[in-house]
Design a protein around this motif. Structure first.
Motif, PDB file in Angstrom:
ATOM      1  N   ILE A  88      20.251  78.832  26.729  1.00 20.70           N
ATOM      2  CA  ILE A  88      19.957  80.126  27.340  1.00 20.70           C
ATOM      3  C   ILE A  88      20.300  80.070  28.818  1.00 20.70           C
ATOM      4  CG2 ILE A  88      18.140  81.751  28.017  1.00 20.70           C
ATOM      5  CD1 ILE A  88      16.658  81.035  25.490  1.00 20.70           C
ATOM      6  N   ARG A  89      21.023  81.084  29.270  1.00 17.98           N
ATOM      7  CA  ARG A  89      21.300  81.243  30.690  1.00 17.98           C
ATOM      8  C   ARG A  89      20.350  82.323  31.184  1.00 17.98           C
ATOM      9  NH1 ARG A  89      22.172  78.843  35.153  1.00 17.98           N
ATOM     10  NH2 ARG A  89      24.340  78.769  35.687  1.00 17.98           N
ATOM     11  N   LEU A  90      19.428  81.971  32.067  1.00 18.86           N
ATOM     12  CA  LEU A  90      18.421  82.891  32.599  1.00 18.86           C
ATOM     13  C   LEU A  90      18.794  83.249  34.026  1.00 18.86           C
ATOM     14  CD1 LEU A  90      15.626  84.292  32.504  1.00 18.86           C
ATOM     15  CD2 LEU A  90      14.652  82.108  33.237  1.00 18.86           C
ATOM     16  N   ILE A  91      19.092  84.520  34.261  1.00 19.57           N
ATOM     17  CA  ILE A  91      19.436  85.003  35.602  1.00 19.57           C
ATOM     18  C   ILE A  91      18.309  85.928  36.046  1.00 19.57           C
ATOM     19  CG2 ILE A  91      21.162  86.156  37.027  1.00 19.57           C
ATOM     20  CD1 ILE A  91      23.192  85.576  34.750  1.00 19.57           C
ATOM     21  N   GLU A  92      17.493  85.439  36.964  1.00 21.81           N
ATOM     22  CA  GLU A  92      16.295  86.163  37.405  1.00 21.81           C
ATOM     23  C   GLU A  92      16.090  85.935  38.902  1.00 21.81           C
ATOM     24  OE1 GLU A  92      13.367  88.186  38.256  1.00 21.81           O
ATOM     25  OE2 GLU A  92      13.827  88.318  36.124  1.00 21.81           O
ATOM     26  N   THR A 110      18.914  78.080  34.887  1.00 22.25           N
ATOM     27  CA  THR A 110      18.529  79.270  35.631  1.00 22.25           C
ATOM     28  C   THR A 110      19.441  79.525  36.821  1.00 22.25           C
ATOM     29  OG1 THR A 110      17.017  78.052  37.072  1.00 22.25           O
ATOM     30  CG2 THR A 110      16.105  78.934  35.011  1.00 22.25           C
ATOM     31  N   ALA A 111      19.412  80.776  37.252  1.00 18.05           N
ATOM     32  CA  ALA A 111      20.115  81.197  38.460  1.00 18.05           C
ATOM     33  C   ALA A 111      19.381  82.409  39.012  1.00 18.05           C
ATOM     34  CB  ALA A 111      21.560  81.549  38.153  1.00 18.05           C
ATOM     35  N   VAL A 154      19.918  85.956  29.484  1.00 19.19           N
ATOM     36  CA  VAL A 154      18.764  86.799  29.763  1.00 19.19           C
ATOM     37  C   VAL A 154      18.814  87.164  31.239  1.00 19.19           C
ATOM     38  CG1 VAL A 154      16.248  86.939  29.805  1.00 19.19           C
ATOM     39  CG2 VAL A 154      17.394  85.637  27.985  1.00 19.19           C
ATOM     40  N   THR A 155      18.812  88.467  31.510  1.00 20.81           N
ATOM     41  CA  THR A 155      18.888  88.921  32.890  1.00 20.81           C
ATOM     42  C   THR A 155      18.227  90.285  33.024  1.00 20.81           C
ATOM     43  OG1 THR A 155      20.377  89.317  34.752  1.00 20.81           O
ATOM     44  CG2 THR A 155      21.152  89.998  32.576  1.00 20.81           C
ATOM     45  N   GLY A 156      17.914  90.628  34.234  1.00 22.00           N
ATOM     46  CA  GLY A 156      17.377  91.948  34.520  1.00 22.00           C
ATOM     47  C   GLY A 156      18.505  92.950  34.679  1.00 22.00           C
TER      48      GLY A 156
END
Length: 75
Positions: A7-11, A34-35, A52-54
């Motif tokens: 999972i790439r989490l951009i938050e 994460t990033a 997963v990102t906003g």
């Protein structure tokens, strides 16, 4: 043996990013990178099973961003 899901989490919010990055591997066994912005987050997004990102995440709109956006399903 199945490979771990990536999972790439951009938050951008530090607190949320840390909570999600700890929760997902602990309870579901996902590998999470994460990033805090799209510029960093999309560098390895092509290897991700899920991004997963906003909606409003800081970063520039680059050709790399467009390439990834075309091949992902937005939920």
């Amino acid at each position: 043996m199945p490979r771990p899901q990536f999972i790439r989490l951009i938050e951008p919010d530090d607190d949320r990013r840390v909570v999600y990055a700890e929760f997902l591997p602990t309870f579901f066994g996902f590998t999470v990178l994460t990033a805090d912005a799209t510029d960093d987050g999309l560098t390895s997004a092509t290897d991700a099973d899920v991004i997963v990102t906003g909606i409003r995440v800081p970063g520039s709109r680059t050709p790399k961003f467009d390439e990834v956006y075309r091949r992902v399903m937005v939920l």
